[in-house]
Enzyme design. Structure first.
Site, mmCIF file in Angstrom:
data_model
loop_
_atom_site.group_PDB
_atom_site.id
_atom_site.type_symbol
_atom_site.label_atom_id
_atom_site.label_comp_id
_atom_site.label_asym_id
_atom_site.label_seq_id
_atom_site.Cartn_x
_atom_site.Cartn_y
_atom_site.Cartn_z
ATOM 1 N N ASN A 153 0.802 -1.227 0.000
ATOM 2 C CA ASN A 153 0.000 0.000 0.000
ATOM 3 C C ASN A 153 0.833 1.275 0.000
ATOM 4 O OD1 ASN A 153 0.272 -1.484 2.603
ATOM 5 N ND2 ASN A 153 -0.226 0.537 3.425
ATOM 6 N N GLN A 181 -5.014 -3.810 -2.262
ATOM 7 C CA GLN A 181 -4.562 -2.771 -3.206
ATOM 8 C C GLN A 181 -4.487 -3.251 -4.644
ATOM 9 O OE1 GLN A 181 -4.091 0.435 -2.654
ATOM 10 N NE2 GLN A 181 -4.104 0.505 -0.426
ATOM 11 N N SER A 201 -11.204 -5.311 -0.453
ATOM 12 C CA SER A 201 -11.973 -4.239 0.179
ATOM 13 C C SER A 201 -12.636 -3.368 -0.882
ATOM 14 C CB SER A 201 -11.003 -3.392 1.004
ATOM 15 O OG SER A 201 -11.676 -2.320 1.609
ATOM 16 N N ALA A 202 -13.903 -2.988 -0.659
ATOM 17 C CA ALA A 202 -14.637 -2.234 -1.685
ATOM 18 C C ALA A 202 -14.129 -0.812 -1.872
ATOM 19 C CB ALA A 202 -16.128 -2.199 -1.326
ATOM 20 N N HIS A 203 -13.701 -0.170 -0.767
ATOM 21 C CA HIS A 203 -13.407 1.266 -0.901
ATOM 22 C C HIS A 203 -12.083 1.563 -1.599
ATOM 23 C CE1 HIS A 203 -10.483 2.278 2.440
ATOM 24 N NE2 HIS A 203 -10.872 1.087 2.851
ATOM 25 N N CYS A 328 1.293 6.134 8.889
ATOM 26 C CA CYS A 328 0.837 5.284 9.999
ATOM 27 C C CYS A 328 1.499 5.658 11.308
ATOM 28 C CB CYS A 328 1.171 3.829 9.731
ATOM 29 S SG CYS A 328 0.257 3.179 8.375
HETATM 30 C C1 PLP Z 1 -2.879 -3.563 1.870
HETATM 31 C C2 PLP Z 1 -4.041 -3.191 2.726
HETATM 32 N N1 PLP Z 1 -4.574 -4.098 3.551
HETATM 33 C C3 PLP Z 1 -5.626 -3.820 4.328
HETATM 34 C C4 PLP Z 1 -6.199 -2.563 4.337
HETATM 35 C C5 PLP Z 1 -7.372 -2.300 5.233
HETATM 36 O O1 PLP Z 1 -8.539 -2.280 4.476
HETATM 37 P P1 PLP Z 1 -9.931 -1.762 5.076
HETATM 38 O O2 PLP Z 1 -9.824 -0.274 5.118
HETATM 39 O O3 PLP Z 1 -10.957 -2.255 4.113
HETATM 40 O O4 PLP Z 1 -10.087 -2.365 6.428
HETATM 41 C C6 PLP Z 1 -5.679 -1.581 3.501
HETATM 42 C C7 PLP Z 1 -6.237 -0.222 3.499
HETATM 43 O O5 PLP Z 1 -5.715 0.680 4.082
HETATM 44 C C8 PLP Z 1 -4.568 -1.897 2.684
HETATM 45 O O6 PLP Z 1 -4.027 -0.986 1.875
#
Ligand code: PLP
Length: 401
Positions: A153, A181, A201-203, A328
């Site tokens: 990410n 991603q 993940s949808a968003h 982060c």
């Molecule tokens: C590689 C990765 N894993 C997991 C997540 C977490 O996803 P969600 O926001 O759907 O919990 C993200 C999003 O930030 C991500 O980029």
């Protein structure tokens, strides 16, 4: 063109208007509970959920019964790791993952370590890739699971899923991948890559926030994991709780659009990303591109602007929305764990910016963003006594020859 220009699509994406349109009736007239067995409201909702299940499955080469709806990739990762650990604990207690994983995997692993599991964190090379030979050697007789993300990410680097899957399969170990991603951005096929569990993940793909899925393989081999949320037995008992029907409809539509448009979109967005890189390289010296450019998402660029703190750059860049690699851990000012894992010097790690392009990014926006970044980096460097001293030092050296 509207400002600020949004180039932070790894954080989240806008909902595609076509996705919103598909979702809207399920908030109002089609509001049924997908578990209501005795009337048309329930049947209608259930039908929509099953359509979405098929749309998600089709995007990743799975069958619909292998899709479990969740609240997003964080929950999917937790269900995959803790669910597999709980199910297979009797056979051993060792998990292999990588140092560059998302916190949702790393923290789930830390939690499992506190419960007695052992975890090996594979390092990555300067490009951000794991060493497959080291992966092979790390698998022990008591290893139950390998969890390696597809696209990172922060730096967008793509791990070689098919090779990892082959190694895990040869050794009889489950393979989970966090593909939050990469799904919908690059092709991914659970059969070809021997994936047993996959989080999405949808968003991240122009769908709504708060909904995602976990792929759980049903045959060759049938993968069994222990549920982490108990209740009414929804999702074949793997994830109880009334289904988020509008969200699931949105996820399904988002997956369908990605399946139909991904190849054209990847090419277009990749061209814009390369243009951004070219403009930055032409306009500035002392740039460092972080992560492999060969094995990478088409929409990602991660750049360190030497002698400029990312936080200062972000503050000054009011009309371009990007993020720093260290988002982060910004409270501690610690450089990102991903950039540190690449072996980047702390100063360079603290000067990194992540650009994430998206479906609606235009050439005009890229030119505007590049110009704003170039002018801001130059201004901040001019204000930096350290940079000026370094530059003068280099000029003196050059003139002595
Ligand atoms: C590689 C990765 N894993 C997991 C997540 C977490 O996803 P969600 O926001 O759907 O919990 C993200 C999003 O930030 C991500 O980029």
């Amino acid at each position: 063109m509207k400002t600020p220009v949004y180039l932070d699509h790894h954080a989240t994406t806008p909902v595609d208007p076509r996705v919103l349109e598909a979702m809207l009736p399920f908030f109002t007239e089609k509001f049924g509970n997908a578990s209501s067995r005795h009337h048309a409201f329930g049947w209608e909702a259930e039908h929509a959920v099953e359509t979405a299940r098929r749309q998600v499955a089709e995007l990743i080469g799975a069958s619909p019964q292998e899709i479990v709806f969740t609240s997003g990739a964080t929950e999917s990762n937790n269900l995959a790791l803790k669910g597999a650990a709980a199910r297979f604990a009797g056979r051993g207690g060792h998990i292999v993952t990588a140092v560059t994983e998302h916190k949702a995997v790393l923290d789930a692993c830390h939690w499992l370590q506190q419960s007695g599991f052992e975890v090996t964190y594979l390092p990555v090379d300067r490009d951000g890739l794991i060493d497959l030979e080291l992966l092979r050697r790390s698998i022990r007789p008591d290893t139950i699971l390998v969890s390696i993300m597809h696209a990172n990410n922060e730096i967008g680097v793509l791990q070689p899923l098919a090779e990892i899957g082959r190694i895990a399969r040869e050794r009889g170990v489950l393979f989970h991948t966090d593909a939050a991603q990469s799904v919908g951005k690059v092709p991914i096929h659970v059969e070809q890559a021997h994936i047993d569990l996959l989080s999405l993940s949808a968003h991240k793909i122009y769908g709504p926030k708060g909904v995602g899925a976990l792929y759980v393989r049903r045959k060759n081999p049938r993968v069994e994991i222990a549920p982490q949320i108990h209740g009414g037995g929804h999702e074949r008992g793997l994830r109880s709780g009334t289904l988020n029907v509008p969200g699931i409809v949105g996820l399904g539509k988002a997956c369908e659009l990605c399946r139909l448009e991904m190849s054209e979109e990847a090419e277009r967005v990749g061209r814009l990303r390369d243009r951004l890189k070219q403009l930055l390289e032409q306009g500035l010296e002392d740039l460092h591109i972080n992560g492999s450019m060969k094995s990478r998402l088409p929409n990602n660029l991660n750049v360190s602007f030497a002698h400029v703190l990312a936080d200062s750059l972000l503050m000054a860049l009011r009309d371009v929305a990007v993020s720093s690699g260290s988002a982060c851990s910004s409270a501690t000012q610690a450089p990102s764990h991903v950039l540190q894992a690449l072996g980047l010097e702390p100063d360079l790690a603290r000067s990194s910016i992540r650009f994430g392009l998206g479906r609606f990014t235009t050439e005009e926006e890229i030119e505007f963003a590049a110009a704003r970044v170039i002018e801001t980096v130059k201004r901040l460097r001019e204000l930096s006594p350290l940079y000026q001293a370094l530059k003068e030092g280099r000029d003196l050296k050059t003139s002595a020859h």
